[in-house]
Design an enzyme around this catalytic site. Structure first.
Site, PDB file in Angstrom:
ATOM      1  N   GLU A  51     -63.039  12.190  42.763  1.00 23.45           N
ATOM      2  CA  GLU A  51     -63.755  11.821  43.996  1.00 23.45           C
ATOM      3  C   GLU A  51     -64.445  13.072  44.541  1.00 23.45           C
ATOM      4  O   GLU A  51     -64.134  14.192  44.111  1.00 23.45           O
ATOM      5  CB  GLU A  51     -62.760  11.308  45.044  1.00 23.45           C
ATOM      6  CG  GLU A  51     -62.009  10.077  44.588  1.00 23.45           C
ATOM      7  CD  GLU A  51     -61.102   9.500  45.669  1.00 23.45           C
ATOM      8  OE1 GLU A  51     -61.025  10.088  46.791  1.00 23.45           O
ATOM      9  OE2 GLU A  51     -60.490   8.461  45.399  1.00 23.45           O
ATOM     10  N   PRO A  52     -65.313  12.895  45.528  1.00 16.59           N
ATOM     11  CA  PRO A  52     -65.969  14.086  46.098  1.00 16.59           C
ATOM     12  C   PRO A  52     -64.962  15.145  46.555  1.00 16.59           C
ATOM     13  O   PRO A  52     -65.200  16.339  46.398  1.00 16.59           O
ATOM     14  CB  PRO A  52     -66.770  13.516  47.270  1.00 16.59           C
ATOM     15  CG  PRO A  52     -67.080  12.101  46.854  1.00 16.59           C
ATOM     16  CD  PRO A  52     -65.883  11.646  46.068  1.00 16.59           C
ATOM     17  N   THR A 105     -67.670   8.796  33.697  1.00 15.58           N
ATOM     18  CA  THR A 105     -68.309   8.573  32.388  1.00 15.58           C
ATOM     19  C   THR A 105     -68.324   7.084  32.062  1.00 15.58           C
ATOM     20  O   THR A 105     -67.306   6.401  32.192  1.00 15.58           O
ATOM     21  CB  THR A 105     -67.541   9.345  31.288  1.00 15.58           C
ATOM     22  OG1 THR A 105     -67.588  10.734  31.607  1.00 15.58           O
ATOM     23  CG2 THR A 105     -68.160   9.119  29.908  1.00 15.58           C
ATOM     24  N   GLU A 161     -61.823  16.737  32.485  1.00 12.19           N
ATOM     25  CA  GLU A 161     -60.420  16.517  32.103  1.00 12.19           C
ATOM     26  C   GLU A 161     -59.604  17.803  32.260  1.00 12.19           C
ATOM     27  O   GLU A 161     -58.833  18.192  31.391  1.00 12.19           O
ATOM     28  CB  GLU A 161     -60.341  15.915  30.698  1.00 12.19           C
ATOM     29  CG  GLU A 161     -60.945  14.519  30.724  1.00 12.19           C
ATOM     30  CD  GLU A 161     -60.914  13.778  29.409  1.00 12.19           C
ATOM     31  OE1 GLU A 161     -60.082  14.124  28.563  1.00 12.19           O
ATOM     32  OE2 GLU A 161     -61.721  12.857  29.243  1.00 12.19           O
ATOM     33  N   THR A 203     -60.511  21.657  34.267  1.00  9.31           N
ATOM     34  CA  THR A 203     -61.311  22.840  33.911  1.00  9.31           C
ATOM     35  C   THR A 203     -60.400  23.826  33.164  1.00  9.31           C
ATOM     36  O   THR A 203     -59.165  23.716  33.214  1.00  9.31           O
ATOM     37  CB  THR A 203     -61.856  23.543  35.174  1.00  9.31           C
ATOM     38  OG1 THR A 203     -60.731  24.025  35.930  1.00  9.31           O
ATOM     39  CG2 THR A 203     -62.697  22.613  36.036  1.00  9.31           C
TER      40      THR A 203
HETATM   41  C1  LIG Z   1     -70.415  14.664  33.157  1.00  6.95           C
HETATM   42  C2  LIG Z   1     -69.045  14.514  33.739  1.00  6.95           C
HETATM   43  C3  LIG Z   1     -68.243  13.457  33.323  1.00  6.95           C
HETATM   44  C4  LIG Z   1     -66.996  13.251  33.922  1.00  6.95           C
HETATM   45  N1  LIG Z   1     -66.252  12.129  33.591  1.00  6.95           N
HETATM   46  C5  LIG Z   1     -65.183  11.800  34.362  1.00  6.95           C
HETATM   47  C6  LIG Z   1     -64.542  10.526  34.216  1.00  6.95           C
HETATM   48  O1  LIG Z   1     -64.885   9.718  33.346  1.00  6.95           O
HETATM   49  N2  LIG Z   1     -63.545  10.198  35.078  1.00  6.95           N
HETATM   50  C7  LIG Z   1     -63.116  11.041  36.056  1.00  6.95           C
HETATM   51  O2  LIG Z   1     -62.228  10.662  36.816  1.00  6.95           O
HETATM   52  N3  LIG Z   1     -63.681  12.271  36.207  1.00  6.95           N
HETATM   53  C8  LIG Z   1     -64.713  12.660  35.394  1.00  6.95           C
HETATM   54  N4  LIG Z   1     -65.316  13.886  35.562  1.00  6.95           N
HETATM   55  C9  LIG Z   1     -64.827  14.784  36.603  1.00  6.95           C
HETATM   56  C10 LIG Z   1     -64.217  16.087  36.086  1.00  6.95           C
HETATM   57  O3  LIG Z   1     -62.961  15.846  35.539  1.00  6.95           O
HETATM   58  C11 LIG Z   1     -64.220  17.088  37.259  1.00  6.95           C
HETATM   59  O4  LIG Z   1     -65.560  17.488  37.445  1.00  6.95           O
HETATM   60  C12 LIG Z   1     -63.320  18.289  36.998  1.00  6.95           C
HETATM   61  O5  LIG Z   1     -61.972  17.904  37.084  1.00  6.95           O
HETATM   62  C13 LIG Z   1     -63.562  19.429  37.974  1.00  6.95           C
HETATM   63  O6  LIG Z   1     -63.580  18.999  39.291  1.00  6.95           O
HETATM   64  P1  LIG Z   1     -64.790  19.436  40.261  1.00  6.95           P
HETATM   65  O7  LIG Z   1     -66.051  19.141  39.543  1.00  6.95           O
HETATM   66  O8  LIG Z   1     -64.577  18.807  41.579  1.00  6.95           O
HETATM   67  O9  LIG Z   1     -64.674  21.008  40.358  1.00  6.95           O
HETATM   68  P2  LIG Z   1     -63.803  21.850  41.467  1.00  6.95           P
HETATM   69  O10 LIG Z   1     -62.434  21.282  41.492  1.00  6.95           O
HETATM   70  O11 LIG Z   1     -64.578  21.874  42.729  1.00  6.95           O
HETATM   71  O12 LIG Z   1     -63.792  23.266  40.802  1.00  6.95           O
HETATM   72  C14 LIG Z   1     -64.806  24.261  41.024  1.00  6.95           C
HETATM   73  C15 LIG Z   1     -64.325  25.556  40.359  1.00  6.95           C
HETATM   74  O13 LIG Z   1     -63.125  26.000  41.006  1.00  6.95           O
HETATM   75  C16 LIG Z   1     -62.109  26.211  40.036  1.00  6.95           C
HETATM   76  N5  LIG Z   1     -60.814  25.919  40.641  1.00  6.95           N
HETATM   77  C17 LIG Z   1     -60.453  24.804  41.331  1.00  6.95           C
HETATM   78  N6  LIG Z   1     -59.190  24.885  41.716  1.00  6.95           N
HETATM   79  C18 LIG Z   1     -58.713  26.082  41.251  1.00  6.95           C
HETATM   80  C19 LIG Z   1     -57.463  26.745  41.306  1.00  6.95           C
HETATM   81  N7  LIG Z   1     -56.390  26.220  41.915  1.00  6.95           N
HETATM   82  N8  LIG Z   1     -57.363  27.974  40.704  1.00  6.95           N
HETATM   83  C20 LIG Z   1     -58.423  28.525  40.052  1.00  6.95           C
HETATM   84  N9  LIG Z   1     -59.616  27.937  39.965  1.00  6.95           N
HETATM   85  C21 LIG Z   1     -59.766  26.724  40.554  1.00  6.95           C
HETATM   86  C22 LIG Z   1     -62.443  25.282  38.887  1.00  6.95           C
HETATM   87  O14 LIG Z   1     -61.862  25.684  37.665  1.00  6.95           O
HETATM   88  C23 LIG Z   1     -63.968  25.363  38.884  1.00  6.95           C
HETATM   89  O15 LIG Z   1     -64.347  26.494  38.145  1.00  6.95           O
HETATM   90  C24 LIG Z   1     -66.527  14.159  34.905  1.00  6.95           C
HETATM   91  C25 LIG Z   1     -67.321  15.252  35.265  1.00  6.95           C
HETATM   92  C26 LIG Z   1     -68.553  15.435  34.722  1.00  6.95           C
HETATM   93  C27 LIG Z   1     -69.403  16.595  35.183  1.00  6.95           C
END
Ligand SMILES: Cc1cc2nc3c(=O)[nH]c(=O)nc-3n(C[C@H](O)[C@H](O)[C@H](O)COP(=O)(O)OP(=O)(O)OC[C@H]3O[C@@H](n4cnc5c(N)ncnc54)[C@H](O)[C@@H]3O)c2cc1C
Length: 388
Positions: A126-127, A157, A365, A367
């Site tokens: 979610e956002p 996805t 899935e 980072t």
């Molecule tokens: C094309 C695409 C397809 C996707 N498909 C799916 C799907 O099918 N279903 C689904 O549910 N989700 C899906 N996702 C979501 C994906 O799993 C998330 O984007 C991912 O988990 C990262 O979350 P975020 O983008 O909010 O990044 P954020 O959580 O905002 O992270 C930003 C940065 O901060 C770092 N960070 C965050 N917390 C910490 C911490 N505690 N310590 C150190 N570093 C940290 C991260 O590693 C990253 O570098 C998809 C995303 C994309 C872009």
């Protein structure tokens, strides 16, 4: 565990042939049209590729984890859109039902997911719930015999073409973290469920991703996965522990393909009167890439066998996903280098497209940073220590 060696050998040969003869020739077209041709989807359906991980009693192939990763190594030696089209059904889109669905839910959904008649997806992010996946704000309040869902899911996805959505929502007001979360299966067409326009992405053309909106979406009580409230996050973790091995294998195939393309190129391309592949600095990149691909394969097969033996693979699945996705990024970078300027220009080589496609692996899935934390946390826990 391999259940039937002859059957798996035949399937692997079929996938190999399909990837080379049917998919590689249309990769550019898929990129240009930003979609997988329907005729090809029908072919994938006829071959049963959507049902690899769905148990046989529900019409799938019922592959073991080891068999699934072997197939994934082959299927992913192609642009990502191919495996992404079938991959939600063989992974995150069906696994919650396979793991925790009631018998009635399995009977209702899985046979049609196995044939590819229905496409599934997992709507977790979610956002405000990305890396902090338990920070789910989507609510599901009870009203008589239905749950009323409200909220936004992001980055999902296959959402634009999905028929069935596995959704994590908060059923208990006032709870935080993983407590009070429940998993639902929601069918497209349910009033109040809407998907957004597919995003414009860096890569993976042909694999649509969008938001999903729930606006007073009324979901029957019968669609609460497993019929139990409050255990949705545990269900999702079961899905992800298996999926991380699957995804790690899907990160390894593109590395194999990119290295094949780069080796071919360096044998064809001459400079200083000989093939650039003769230069030892080029060979070092080949050796590093092949070694890392081999390491990735070994880790994944080992962890898949452990899962098939019933062992807890939370730690090894995380290590596999972390290593394979980072490895694929390093191989992509070396392969662009081996192509020289042609590696940067889409008109001259497919490597530019692969490089963009595989960048996502380190983000979704979990980072790489989240996996690093997870690996350390689990290791310290095993030693009776706690990570801060
Ligand atoms: C094309 C695409 C397809 C996707 N498909 C799916 C799907 O099918 N279903 C689904 O549910 N989700 C899906 N996702 C979501 C994906 O799993 C998330 O984007 C991912 O988990 C990262 O979350 P975020 O983008 O909010 O990044 P954020 O959580 O905002 O992270 C930003 C940065 O901060 C770092 N960070 C965050 N917390 C910490 C911490 N505690 N310590 C150190 N570093 C940290 C991260 O590693 C990253 O570098 C998809 C995303 C994309 C872009």
């Amino acid at each position: 565990m391999i259940k039937d060696q002859a059957q798996i050998n035949a399937l692997l040969a079929d996938i190999r042939r399909f990837v080379r003869e049917r998919w590689h020739p249309i990769e550019d077209e898929v990129e240009r049209l930003d979609q997988v041709p329907e005729a090809l989807v029908l072919e994938l359906r006829r071959k049963g590729y959507f049902g690899w991980s769905i148990p046989r009693i529900y019409g799938g192939l019922g592959l073991t984890t080891e068999e699934l990763v072997l197939c994934a190594f082959e299927l992913s030696q192609a642009s990502v859109a191919l495996r992404a089209r079938v991959g939600t059904n063989t992974g995150i889109g069906s696994e919650a039902l396979v793991a925790d669905g009631t018998e009635e839910q399995k009977q209702r959904w899985l046979p049609r997911m196995a044939t590819g008649e229905l496409t599934g997806c997992l709507a977790l992010t979610e956002p405000q719930a990305g890396s902090e996946a338990t920070n789910v704000q989507t609510s599901a309040r009870t009203e008589g015999d239905v749950y009323v869902l409200n909220g936004v899911k992001r980055f999902i996805t296959n959402a634009p073409l999905a028929d069935v959505f596995t959704v994590l929502a908060r059923t208990e007001d006032g709870t935080r973290g993983s407590a009070g979360l429940s998993a639902f299966v929601v069918e497209r067409g349910t009033p109040g469920l809407r998907t957004g326009e597919p995003y414009r992405k860096m890569g993976q053309a042909g694999s649509p991703v969008s938001d999903v909106y729930f606006e007073d979406c009324r979901v029957p009580r019968a669609d609460l996965i497993g019929g139990r409230e409050g255990v949705g996050f545990q269900t999702v973790m079961k899905v992800l522990n298996k999926q991380r091995l699957h995804l790690a294998a899907l990160c390894t195939g593109p590395a194999i393909r990119m290295l094949d393309l780069a080796i071919e190129h360096t044998q064809r391309r001459t400079q200083f009167g000989q093939a650039v592949g003769n230069f030892q600095l080029m060979q070092a990149m080949v050796a590093d890439s092949q070694t890392e691909i081999f390491a990735s394969r070994c880790m994944i097969v080992e962890a898949a066998r452990a899962r098939d033996r019933g062992e807890d693979v939370a730690l090894s699945a995380s290590m596999c996903k972390y290593f394979a996705s980072e490895m694929c990024g390093r191989v992509a970078d070396r392969c662009v280098q081996m192509f020289g300027g042609s590696g940067y220009v889409a008109d001259f080589s497919p490597i530019e497209r692969y490089y963009r496609d595989v960048r996502l692996f380190r983000l979704y899935e979990g980072t790489s940073q989240i996996h690093q934390l997870n690996i350390a946390k689990q290791l310290l826990r095993e030693r009776g220590q706690t990570a801060p």
